[in-house]
Write a protein that holds these residues in place. Structure first.
Motif, PDB file in Angstrom:
ATOM      1  N   SER A  98      78.656  58.946   4.402  1.00 19.37           N
ATOM      2  CA  SER A  98      79.776  59.807   4.803  1.00 19.37           C
ATOM      3  C   SER A  98      79.250  61.149   5.302  1.00 19.37           C
ATOM      4  N   GLY A  99      78.246  61.669   4.597  1.00 19.61           N
ATOM      5  CA  GLY A  99      77.656  62.930   5.024  1.00 19.61           C
ATOM      6  C   GLY A  99      76.985  62.820   6.372  1.00 19.61           C
ATOM      7  N   LEU A 100      76.279  61.710   6.604  1.00 19.23           N
ATOM      8  CA  LEU A 100      75.567  61.534   7.867  1.00 19.23           C
ATOM      9  C   LEU A 100      76.538  61.417   9.047  1.00 19.23           C
ATOM     10  N   VAL A 101      77.675  60.767   8.831  1.00 17.08           N
ATOM     11  CA  VAL A 101      78.694  60.697   9.881  1.00 17.08           C
ATOM     12  C   VAL A 101      79.141  62.104  10.266  1.00 17.08           C
ATOM     13  N   ASN A 102      79.390  62.938   9.267  1.00 16.87           N
ATOM     14  CA  ASN A 102      79.838  64.304   9.540  1.00 16.87           C
ATOM     15  C   ASN A 102      78.721  65.186  10.086  1.00 16.87           C
ATOM     16  N   VAL A 103      77.471  64.902   9.675  1.00  9.41           N
ATOM     17  CA  VAL A 103      76.326  65.627  10.251  1.00  9.41           C
ATOM     18  C   VAL A 103      76.250  65.362  11.751  1.00  9.41           C
ATOM     19  N   ALA A 104      76.324  64.093  12.128  1.00 10.23           N
ATOM     20  CA  ALA A 104      76.301  63.732  13.550  1.00 10.23           C
ATOM     21  C   ALA A 104      77.446  64.416  14.289  1.00 10.23           C
ATOM     22  N   HIS A 105      78.596  64.506  13.623  1.00  9.67           N
ATOM     23  CA  HIS A 105      79.794  65.116  14.213  1.00  9.67           C
ATOM     24  C   HIS A 105      79.557  66.603  14.496  1.00  9.67           C
ATOM     25  N   GLN A 106      79.101  67.337  13.471  1.00  8.32           N
ATOM     26  CA  GLN A 106      78.976  68.786  13.604  1.00  8.32           C
ATOM     27  C   GLN A 106      77.749  69.203  14.406  1.00  8.32           C
ATOM     28  N   LEU A 107      76.598  68.594  14.131  1.00  7.97           N
ATOM     29  CA  LEU A 107      75.394  68.982  14.857  1.00  7.97           C
ATOM     30  C   LEU A 107      75.461  68.548  16.314  1.00  7.97           C
ATOM     31  N   GLY A 108      76.125  67.419  16.565  1.00  6.07           N
ATOM     32  CA  GLY A 108      76.320  67.009  17.950  1.00  6.07           C
ATOM     33  C   GLY A 108      77.101  68.050  18.724  1.00  6.07           C
ATOM     34  N   GLY A 109      78.145  68.598  18.089  1.00  3.49           N
ATOM     35  CA  GLY A 109      78.931  69.649  18.730  1.00  3.49           C
ATOM     36  C   GLY A 109      78.116  70.899  18.981  1.00  3.49           C
ATOM     37  N   SER A 110      77.313  71.316  17.995  1.00  3.76           N
ATOM     38  CA  SER A 110      76.482  72.525  18.143  1.00  3.76           C
ATOM     39  C   SER A 110      75.434  72.361  19.231  1.00  3.76           C
ATOM     40  N   LEU A 111      74.695  71.253  19.169  1.00  5.07           N
ATOM     41  CA  LEU A 111      73.648  71.027  20.155  1.00  5.07           C
ATOM     42  C   LEU A 111      74.227  70.867  21.559  1.00  5.07           C
ATOM     43  N   GLY A 112      75.320  70.109  21.649  1.00  4.52           N
ATOM     44  CA  GLY A 112      75.930  69.893  22.953  1.00  4.52           C
ATOM     45  C   GLY A 112      76.415  71.177  23.579  1.00  4.52           C
ATOM     46  N   LEU A 113      77.121  72.001  22.785  1.00  2.00           N
ATOM     47  CA  LEU A 113      77.616  73.268  23.313  1.00  2.00           C
ATOM     48  C   LEU A 113      76.454  74.186  23.689  1.00  2.00           C
TER      49      LEU A 113
END
Length: 480
Positions: free
Chosen positions: A399-414
């Protein structure tokens, strides 16, 4: 007591848990997006540049993603209910601090601490669903509601943020979390039951190396827009981030109780979901960030008009998310995921064609409508694939890894697309002509992120599954 009555009581309790979980997750996602339409007002209030403005989001999402695995592990060791209450309390208190922040520095620090609260809260909500709802149709339905909440919370936050910033103040978007958080704390204390705990230790080294490493990586990317890649600050930050992340993965491979069990990457389906989710969020967070600036900067919309301007995205997001369970049952999870990303590609590609002469209906609203369908249909399948086949003892970590991908993907992408935006500056253009040109370039970067996500889905998920079915069909034909 009769079995039927017991079943009815369990079902009612599940619905109460689902309501608390969805409401808590809704607040997190609402908070992430409610700031978007208020960004121009925040820029004026604190006199920020575009690069500095991106840290209003990045301070939150980096802390959110960086501490997510530690928050998930804490739920396993301390108890999901206890961590849920701690995370919600921290999130609520920091929302009050942000709403009253006198300067940008206070806001950035409070946003980072708020991200820590969200990092504790978010994996607790997803793991509570995994505990209360058994794997199969029941969990699929619950996770589809969870994914729908993500899309709806993000979408409504855009509208609410515009209304608050235009008619009142952007600060209301954070202050509204305070009474909602208090109500949820009361409900959580009454309804939720404490989960079984595991014996073990916290992986502090893993949490610190991953969080600091990712922060330095995003910092180096963002600062390259103003300082350039030849800058000592940029290069040293990038090298330090690579070293720290390498230490993190090496440590996790040897740790007795890692915050990120590397066995979670043994599944081709889960790996594809994590990578696709990161690229998906990178594209979507950037879509929100640049769309509000296009509407307010180029089309000269007020914050309220910009918030309402996201409705063509919000409405199809809601309906598409409601259709996911039936579509998944009929077509399969991977097929629905692929269809969703095709919609995202088509919408973002059309949006990337905007110019200073584009009108709202053709240039923005129609592409948003298409993107909305893709957004609503993508989150459910990505979430289901991200926790598919996970052992019970790894529920919190997954569950944590799903949310990690969610948040870090947003940060890196932006961060990457802020660099693309800055790199598109040209001396031949100025004013709105330049702004529209730069935003169009950033949108094109979002399109390439979706192309990358589609490639991962095809290579890691769809094609292998199709090939297995084809081989089974050929084998059955040969045997008959």
């Amino acid at each position: 007591m009769k079995p039927q009555i017991l079943k009815e009581e369990r079902d009612v309790n599940k619905m109460h848990v689902l309501a608390i979980v969805l409401a808590s997750y809704f607040v997190i996602l609402l908070d992430t997006s409610i700031v978007i339409t208020g960004l121009p007002e925040i820029r004026l209030a604190f006199d920020l540049t575009t690069t500095e403005l991106s840290w209003v989001q990045n301070a939150y999402t980096l802390s959110f993603g960086g501490f997510m695995m530690l928050g998930a592990r804490a739920g396993d060791l301390v108890g999901r209910k206890r961590m849920f209450m701690i995370g919600l309390t921290l999130f609520t208190v920091t929302s009050l601090v942000i709403g009253l922040a006198p300067n940008a520095s206070t806001m950035f620090v409070a946003r980072a601490v708020q991200g820590l609260g969200a990092a504790i809260l978010a994996p607790s909500t997803l793991s509570l669903l995994s505990i209360y709802f058994s794997e199969g149709e029941e969990r699929t339905k619950a996770l589809s509601y969870y994914a729908a909440t993500a899309g709806i919370g993000a979408s409504l936050g855009l509208v609410a943020g515009g209304v608050f910033a235009g008619w009142l103040t952007w600060r209301i978007g954070f202050l509204v979390n305070v009474p909602v958080g208090i109500v949820l704390l009361y409900a959580g204390r009454k309804v939720l039951e404490e989960s079984e705990t595991q014996k073990g230790n916290f992986d502090i080294l893993g949490a610190l190396t991953s969080t600091i490493g990712m922060t330095l990586l995003v910092f180096s990317i963002v600062e390259s827009a103003s300082l350039g890649w030849g800058s000592m600050v940029t290069q040293s930050s990038l090298i330090a981030s690579i070293v720290l992340l390498a230490v993190f993965f090496f440590h996790e491979s040897k740790a007795a109780q890692p915050i990120l069990p590397l066995r979670l990457f043994n599944s081709r389906e889960r790996v594809g979901a994590y990578l696709a989710r990161m690229l998906f969020l990178g594209a979507m967070v950037s879509f929100f960030f640049f769309s509000t600036q296009f509407m307010q900067g180029v089309l000269q919309f007020t914050p309220v008009q910009a918030g309402i301007g996201f409705l063509p995205f919000t409405i199809p997001t809601f309906f598409a998310s409601r259709m996911v369970p039936a579509m998944t049952k009929r077509l399969g999870n991977q097929a629905v995921m692929l269809i969703a990303f095709v919609f995202l590609f088509a919408g973002l590609w059309r949006l990337s064609l905007v110019t200073v002469e584009s009108n709202y209906i053709v240039g923005v609203a129609i592409p948003m409508f298409i993107i909305g369908f893709g957004n609503g249909a993508a989150l459910g399948p990505l979430t289901i694939a991200g926790v598919a086949g996970v052992a019970r003892e790894d529920t919190g970590a997954a569950s944590g890894l799903v949310n990690v991908a969610h948040q870090l993907g947003g940060s890196l992408g932006l961060s990457i697309l802020v660099v693309v935006f800055s790199s598109a500056m040209t001396p031949e253009l100025s004013g709105n002509l330049l702004l529209a040109h730069q935003i169009s370039a950033a949108y094109k970067g979002s399109v390439w992120m979706i192309v990358g996500a589609i490639a991962f889905i095809l290579v890691l998920n769809f094609i292998p599954a199709w090939w297995r079915k084809y081989r089974m069909l050929v084998k059955s034909v040969q045997q008959s």
